[in-house]
Motif scaffolding. Structure first.
Motif, short mmCIF file in Angstrom:
data_model
loop_
_atom_site.label_atom_id
_atom_site.label_comp_id
_atom_site.label_asym_id
_atom_site.label_seq_id
_atom_site.Cartn_x
_atom_site.Cartn_y
_atom_site.Cartn_z
N ILE A 1 40.14 39.68 35.42
CA ILE A 1 39.20 38.54 35.38
C ILE A 1 37.78 39.06 35.26
O ILE A 1 37.00 38.61 34.41
CB ILE A 1 39.32 37.68 36.66
CG1 ILE A 1 40.71 37.09 36.82
CG2 ILE A 1 38.27 36.55 36.65
CD1 ILE A 1 40.93 36.45 38.17
N TYR A 2 37.45 40.04 36.11
CA TYR A 2 36.07 40.50 36.19
C TYR A 2 35.61 41.11 34.87
O TYR A 2 34.51 40.82 34.39
CB TYR A 2 35.92 41.51 37.33
CG TYR A 2 34.47 41.85 37.56
CD1 TYR A 2 33.64 40.98 38.27
CD2 TYR A 2 33.92 43.02 37.05
CE1 TYR A 2 32.31 41.27 38.46
CE2 TYR A 2 32.58 43.31 37.23
CZ TYR A 2 31.77 42.44 37.94
OH TYR A 2 30.46 42.72 38.11
N PHE A 3 36.44 41.94 34.27
CA PHE A 3 36.03 42.64 33.06
C PHE A 3 36.39 41.89 31.78
O PHE A 3 36.09 42.36 30.69
CB PHE A 3 36.62 44.05 33.02
CG PHE A 3 36.03 44.95 34.07
CD1 PHE A 3 34.70 45.36 33.98
CD2 PHE A 3 36.78 45.38 35.15
CE1 PHE A 3 34.14 46.19 34.94
CE2 PHE A 3 36.23 46.20 36.12
CZ PHE A 3 34.91 46.61 36.02
N SER A 4 37.05 40.72 31.92
CA SER A 4 37.52 40.01 30.73
C SER A 4 36.40 39.71 29.75
O SER A 4 36.60 39.75 28.54
CB SER A 4 38.21 38.70 31.15
OG SER A 4 37.32 37.90 31.89
N VAL A 5 35.19 39.43 30.28
CA VAL A 5 34.09 39.10 29.37
C VAL A 5 33.61 40.33 28.59
O VAL A 5 32.93 40.21 27.59
CB VAL A 5 32.91 38.44 30.11
CG1 VAL A 5 33.25 37.01 30.48
CG2 VAL A 5 32.49 39.23 31.33
#
Lengths: 247, 59
Positions: free
Chosen positions: A176-180
């Motif tokens: 989730i955190y690095f998805s962007v």
């Protein structure tokens, strides 16, 4: 201050956790109310209008703290689950069980407020973007952990099974955190970075930080409230719990 | 202070219909959680006073 040796195992029983939680709850609750009030004042009244997004950006003051808590609480829940599995400690399992509903609530709120921010910004309530999809999966993971625990009658087996599920699922949090960053999709990048200068005005940043602190304190308060109920429900045949009747 | 009037504040530059539901639903959920937990704790304590064994204390 004199250093004292702390006997950590002193706290590793439900009997010790119950009054300790009771003492901590008012402290967390009051400071959370103070922080959230200050954060709302700064975010809604003091912070300037964003030059690109207008006032719709103000959703950030609930959206980002809720999203941070949704991920943070999952990691803390998995941490308690790991301690519970490692030490066979009931209070650790109880803490994991107490965190799950609050984590699920903040995941829902991150998704809900995100939809209300996405509509004016992107023109859609929902898109199958990597960030949104992985956050939705997080909601299902919280639900899965809670449902698994509720579906097994033997509490020790329920604790262990849901702890294993919580631990396995922790891989989704960095996703989730690095998805962007990993996927070039619609959701904007991180507002705050350890390495780059902030992209936001100082008052916006301060309001968001104070709201996040307020949500953190709130989560601590409600988790401790819930763990006290869980202790009473699960230990109601223990002699010390029966003593609670008269207190 | 960013606003000149209450109406301007409520309008949120035309984004009021998006901003207020976000804050409102968040507030309702958090207040509801606290109230539900107080009820649950009260029920758990009540079940200790009447330990019938059949009482549902999880609600």
């Amino acid at each position: 201050m004199k250093m004292e040796r702390i006997n950590w195992f002193q706290w590793s029983s439900p009997q010790a956790l119950y009054p300790l939680a009771g003492k901590l709850i008012p402290w967390f609750a009051w400071w959370s109310a103070v922080c959230i009030t200050a954060g709302l004042y700064m975010g809604l009244l003091v912070a300037p209008t964003d030059f690109q997004q207008g006032d719709s950006y103000r959703i950030i003051f609930v959206h980002v703290p809720a999203a941070w808590m949704s991920m943070f609480l999952y990691v803390v829940m998995a941490g308690w689950a790991a301690v519970g599995l490692g030490l066979k400690a009931r209070p650790s399992f109880m803490m994991a069980q107490a965190i799950a509903p609050t984590g699920a609530l903040f995941t829902f709120l991150a998704l809900f407020t995100g939809a209300f921010w996405g509509k004016p910004t992107w023109g859609a309530w929902w898109v199958w973007d990597a960030r949104l999809t992985s956050e939705l999966i997080l909601l299902f993971q919280y639900a899965g952990v809670m449902l698994l625990h509720a579906s097994i009658d033997d509490l020790r087996r329920a604790d262990r099974a849901s702890a294993v599920l919580a631990l396995v699922g922790v891989v989704n949090v960095p996703i989730i955190y690095f998805s962007v960053r990993w996927w070039n999709t619609l959701h904007q990048g991180a507002s705050i970075s350890m390495t780059a200068a902030p992209k936001m005005a100082a008052t916006m940043l301060a309001a968001m930080g104070i709201m996040a602190l307020g949500f953190w304190l709130y989560s601590a308060a409600v988790t401790l409230m819930r763990v006290r109920s869980i202790i009473l429900e699960r230990e109601r045949h223990a002699s010390w719990v029966q003593m609670e009747r008269v207190s | 202070m960013q606003w000149n009037s209450l109406n301007e504040f409520l309008a949120m530059g035309g984004y009021g219909i998006y901003v207020w539901p976000s804050f409102g639903v968040t507030a309702v959920c958090m207040v509801w959680e606290v109230l539900a937990l107080r009820r649950r704790h009260g029920a758990a304590r009540a079940a200790l006073v009447h330990p019938s064994g059949t009482m549902d204390v999880t609600s």
